[in-house]
Enzyme design. Structure first.
Site, short mmCIF file in Angstrom:
data_model
loop_
_atom_site.label_atom_id
_atom_site.label_comp_id
_atom_site.label_asym_id
_atom_site.label_seq_id
_atom_site.Cartn_x
_atom_site.Cartn_y
_atom_site.Cartn_z
N ARG A 1 -13.90 28.43 -30.55
CA ARG A 1 -15.08 27.56 -30.49
C ARG A 1 -15.80 27.70 -29.15
NH1 ARG A 1 -11.79 21.84 -29.87
NH2 ARG A 1 -10.40 22.65 -28.29
N ASP B 1 9.47 32.57 -34.61
CA ASP B 1 10.39 32.06 -33.60
C ASP B 1 10.58 33.25 -32.68
OD1 ASP B 1 12.59 31.49 -32.03
OD2 ASP B 1 13.42 30.12 -33.52
N HIS B 2 9.84 33.27 -31.57
CA HIS B 2 9.76 34.54 -30.83
C HIS B 2 11.12 34.98 -30.28
CE1 HIS B 2 9.25 31.85 -27.35
NE2 HIS B 2 9.76 32.84 -26.66
N LYS C 1 13.36 39.09 -29.77
CA LYS C 1 13.94 39.66 -28.54
C LYS C 1 15.04 40.65 -28.89
CE LYS C 1 13.15 35.64 -25.58
NZ LYS C 1 12.26 36.23 -24.58
N ASP D 1 11.42 20.93 -28.97
CA ASP D 1 10.69 22.10 -28.46
C ASP D 1 11.52 23.38 -28.59
OD1 ASP D 1 8.57 23.47 -27.27
OD2 ASP D 1 9.43 23.25 -25.26
N HIS E 1 14.83 27.83 -31.37
CA HIS E 1 15.52 28.94 -30.69
C HIS E 1 17.05 28.76 -30.65
CE1 HIS E 1 11.50 29.74 -29.58
NE2 HIS E 1 11.47 29.10 -28.45
N LYS F 1 14.46 21.72 -18.46
CA LYS F 1 13.48 22.21 -17.50
C LYS F 1 13.91 21.79 -16.10
CE LYS F 1 9.65 22.12 -20.75
NZ LYS F 1 9.43 23.57 -20.84
P1 NAD Z 1 -3.75 26.33 -26.32
O1 NAD Z 1 -4.09 24.89 -26.35
O2 NAD Z 1 -3.74 27.06 -25.03
O3 NAD Z 1 -4.73 27.14 -27.29
C1 NAD Z 1 -5.20 26.60 -28.49
C2 NAD Z 1 -6.51 27.27 -28.87
O4 NAD Z 1 -7.02 26.63 -30.05
C3 NAD Z 1 -7.59 27.17 -27.81
O5 NAD Z 1 -8.25 28.42 -27.74
C4 NAD Z 1 -8.54 26.10 -28.37
O6 NAD Z 1 -9.87 26.28 -27.96
C5 NAD Z 1 -8.40 26.35 -29.85
N1 NAD Z 1 -8.78 25.16 -30.61
C6 NAD Z 1 -8.21 23.93 -30.57
N2 NAD Z 1 -8.84 23.10 -31.42
C7 NAD Z 1 -9.83 23.82 -32.01
C8 NAD Z 1 -10.82 23.52 -32.99
N3 NAD Z 1 -10.92 22.32 -33.54
N4 NAD Z 1 -11.64 24.52 -33.37
C9 NAD Z 1 -11.56 25.76 -32.84
N5 NAD Z 1 -10.62 26.09 -31.91
C10 NAD Z 1 -9.79 25.14 -31.50
O7 NAD Z 1 -2.34 26.46 -27.07
P2 NAD Z 1 -1.26 27.63 -26.91
O8 NAD Z 1 -0.35 27.29 -25.79
O9 NAD Z 1 -1.95 28.95 -26.88
O10 NAD Z 1 -0.43 27.45 -28.24
C11 NAD Z 1 -0.88 27.89 -29.51
C12 NAD Z 1 0.24 27.71 -30.52
O11 NAD Z 1 1.34 28.52 -30.13
C13 NAD Z 1 0.79 26.31 -30.62
O12 NAD Z 1 1.20 26.08 -31.94
C14 NAD Z 1 2.00 26.34 -29.71
O13 NAD Z 1 2.95 25.36 -30.07
C15 NAD Z 1 2.51 27.73 -29.96
N6 NAD Z 1 3.31 28.30 -28.88
C16 NAD Z 1 2.78 28.49 -27.65
C17 NAD Z 1 3.55 29.06 -26.64
C18 NAD Z 1 2.97 29.33 -25.27
O14 NAD Z 1 3.68 29.94 -24.46
N7 NAD Z 1 1.78 28.92 -24.96
C19 NAD Z 1 4.87 29.43 -26.91
C20 NAD Z 1 5.38 29.25 -28.18
C21 NAD Z 1 4.58 28.68 -29.16
#
Ligand code: NAD
Length: 509
Positions: A64, A200-201, A205, A258, A263, A361
């Site tokens: 967005r 489940d990353h 690994k 979490d 994991h 953590k």
């Molecule tokens: P983030 O908040 O950094 O990114 C989310 C993205 O979604 C952003 O680009 C945001 O702009 C977009 N977004 C949110 N609402 C929106 C809407 N209504 N319309 C359009 N775009 C919208 O989150 P993240 O950390 O990248 O995590 C993403 C997913 O991955 C989550 O489910 C999280 O639990 C999972 N995850 C993340 C990590 C990590 O290391 N960041 C690790 C494991 C799992």
């Protein structure tokens, strides 16, 4: 008994050479987010650099943010260049760039999804992607239902002429059993079972996949892999960092939801499972499911679990704030940043062998490991003083960092008449293999494009995991009191007391 996943021919494939994905595209929702820019875009570049993507591959970003195609290409270029695992080569990038498309919009925006449908039809024409499209939901979990609904509404989940559509969902898969079931219902209304890939990353690994190789390719470990020889198992995921900028995500979720739900329980399943008939998804899932279904949540949750929050302290040479002082954390929060749980697996192999799972953590060091701790020898023909320093034999699988396996056993101290102390025998990946390990996301994204499901948990595993955790989290939620531990230490006194009740101690990795 059969399943859509059983494909005996694939089991006979030569698995030494990597397979190349066929013509396809990936649409990433949340492309400007943390996960997409840190992990997904670099992994896609690395796959391209390794020659594992098809020539007409297309990456479609959906966000967005106020971006256009050029702006998105710039963002993706910088993400790939700064974070790729393999050397950055402009000619590889140029090839990838030719297939990049961008759609701007909110998840609630019908016009944006109509635009996405047109873009996908266009890449079929321009890039020859043949109707094969994956949708990666790298977005806050609250939006999973909305985006899946939009994909259905705009016909994006429909397949024709032997092509495929797949959806990739990031954890968390729900926040308890009821919400996990609800999410599964929503997703499975739109995509058939074999088209849903839950990430489940940890399962991507190398070190986690090596648990299977270690146990089932060797002759010398499996005979002692049972309650006759094993005293207990400790599975640890320790982070030295705090919650950083993820307050909004973490508070109200906590360490158990979490990382233990996914994991750590997956690691436990791989360590405890019986030998699968084959390594196809169906056979693996059956064995993992049996472990999770046999895992028993402690009746006395007060005695066999611990939870706590970090307080201010020293970590990595600097003074750090406590959890309640972190930005955007309410002063009354009782979310745990540390959780420890004892589980018993009620099978003949594991009767009487507790599995201790802990995650936290701001602990002393970043380390994830599985430690299998053996019973002492039934008889010691030595004087008591000779074995005073001797601990229990242990086999430690280091998942990250310093990936490898360590065997700890007793050895005579040179120069003494007889004194026995613990020593380590060590296998380190770096010392034995010249190849560096691909990032988990490289393997997992490639598997999605190839339609290879073994490394993705199925909803049954997700639901069984919540069944194990729900009573614990529910009991914890009834108390407004939570223990604490100082940042940089190895957790709260209550966790030490919990394992000491069983006559054991935590390892200090
Ligand atoms: P983030 O908040 O950094 O990114 C989310 C993205 O979604 C952003 O680009 C945001 O702009 C977009 N977004 C949110 N609402 C929106 C809407 N209504 N319309 C359009 N775009 C919208 O989150 P993240 O950390 O990248 O995590 C993403 C997913 O991955 C989550 O489910 C999280 O639990 C999972 N995850 C993340 C990590 C990590 O290391 N960041 C690790 C494991 C799992």
């Amino acid at each position: 008994m059969t399943s859509a996943y059983v494909n005996p021919l694939r089991d006979d494939q030569d698995r030494r050479l990597p397979q190349i994905a066929g013509p396809c595209s990936v649409t990433i929702f949340g492309i400007t987010g943390d996960l997409a820019t840190r992990k997904l875009i670099p992994a896609i570049y690395d796959l391209a650099n390794r020659g594992l993507l098809p020539p007409g591959f297309s990456l479609i970003g959906f966000a967005r943010q106020d971006l256009d195609l050029d702006g998105f290409i710039k963002l993706a270029y910088e993400a790939a260049k700064s974070r790729a695992r393999t050397p950055f080569r402009e000619e590889v990038w140029k090839q990838l760039e030719a297939g990049i498309r961008f759609v701007r919009g909110d998840f609630s925006d019908d016009l944006a999804f109509a635009e996405l449908a047109r873009t996908i039809a266009a890449v079929d024409d321009e890039r020859g992607t043949g109707g094969n499209h994956a949708f990666y939901l790298s977005i806050p979990p609250g939006f999973f239902p909305q985006v899946v609904g939009q994909l259905k509404e705009h016909g994006l989940a429909e397949v024709s002429d032997g092509s495929w559509r797949r959806v990739v969902i990031e954890k968390p898969f729900g926040h308890d059993l009821a919400s996990a079931k609800e999410l599964n219902k929503i997703v499975s209304d739109v995509f058939p079972r074999e088209s849903v890939f839950r990430i489940d990353h940890y399962l991507g690994k190398e070190t986690v996949q090596n648990i299977l190789a270690f146990r089932f390719a060797n002759g010398m470990f499996e005979p002692i892999w049972n309650s006759n020889y094993i005293d207990h198992v400790q599975i640890t995921m320790a982070e030295d960092i705090g919650i950083g900028g993820r307050a909004g995500y973490f508070d109200g979720i906590g360490a158990a939801r979490d990382v233990i739900q996914n994991h750590l329980l997956q690691l436990m399943a791989l360590v405890a499972m019986e030998e699968p008939v084959s390594f196809n998804a169906y056979s693996l899932r059956i064995e993992k499911q049996k472990v999770l279904a046999s895992a028993r949540t402690p009746e006395r949750i007060d005695l066999h679990t611990a939870r706590a929050q970090y307080t201010a302290g020293w970590a990595g040479g600097e003074h750090v704030a406590g959890y309640l002082e972190e930005a955007d954390i309410p002063a009354t929060s009782t979310t745990e940043t540390y959780a420890a749980i004892r589980l018993d697996v009620d099978t003949r192999r594991w009767a009487g062998v507790p599995f201790y799972l802990r995650a936290g953590k701001r602990l002393g060091r970043r380390v994830t490991e599985v430690a299998v701790v053996f019973k002492r020898a039934p008889h010691q023909p030595f004087t008591k003083t000779a074995t005073e320093e001797l601990g229990q034999n242990a086999l430690v699988m280091r998942i990250q960092p310093d990936e490898g396996v360590t065997l700890r056993f007793g050895s005579k101290v040179p120069g003494t008449a007889m004194e026995i102390r613990d020593v380590n025998m060590d296998f380190a990946y770096g010392g034995s293999f010249v190849e560096s390990s691909p990032e988990a996301y490289e393997r997992l994204i490639l598997d999605v494009l190839l339609g290879e499901p073994p490394l993705f948990p199925q909803h049954e595993e997700v639901e069984l995991s919540w069944e194990i955790l729900d009573p614990i989290i529910e009991k914890w939620s009834r108390s407004s009191k939570i223990d604490t531990y100082e940042s940089g230490t190895w957790g709260p006194a209550s966790a030490d007391a919990m394992i000491a009740r069983d006559g054991r101690t935590w390892r200090r990795p």
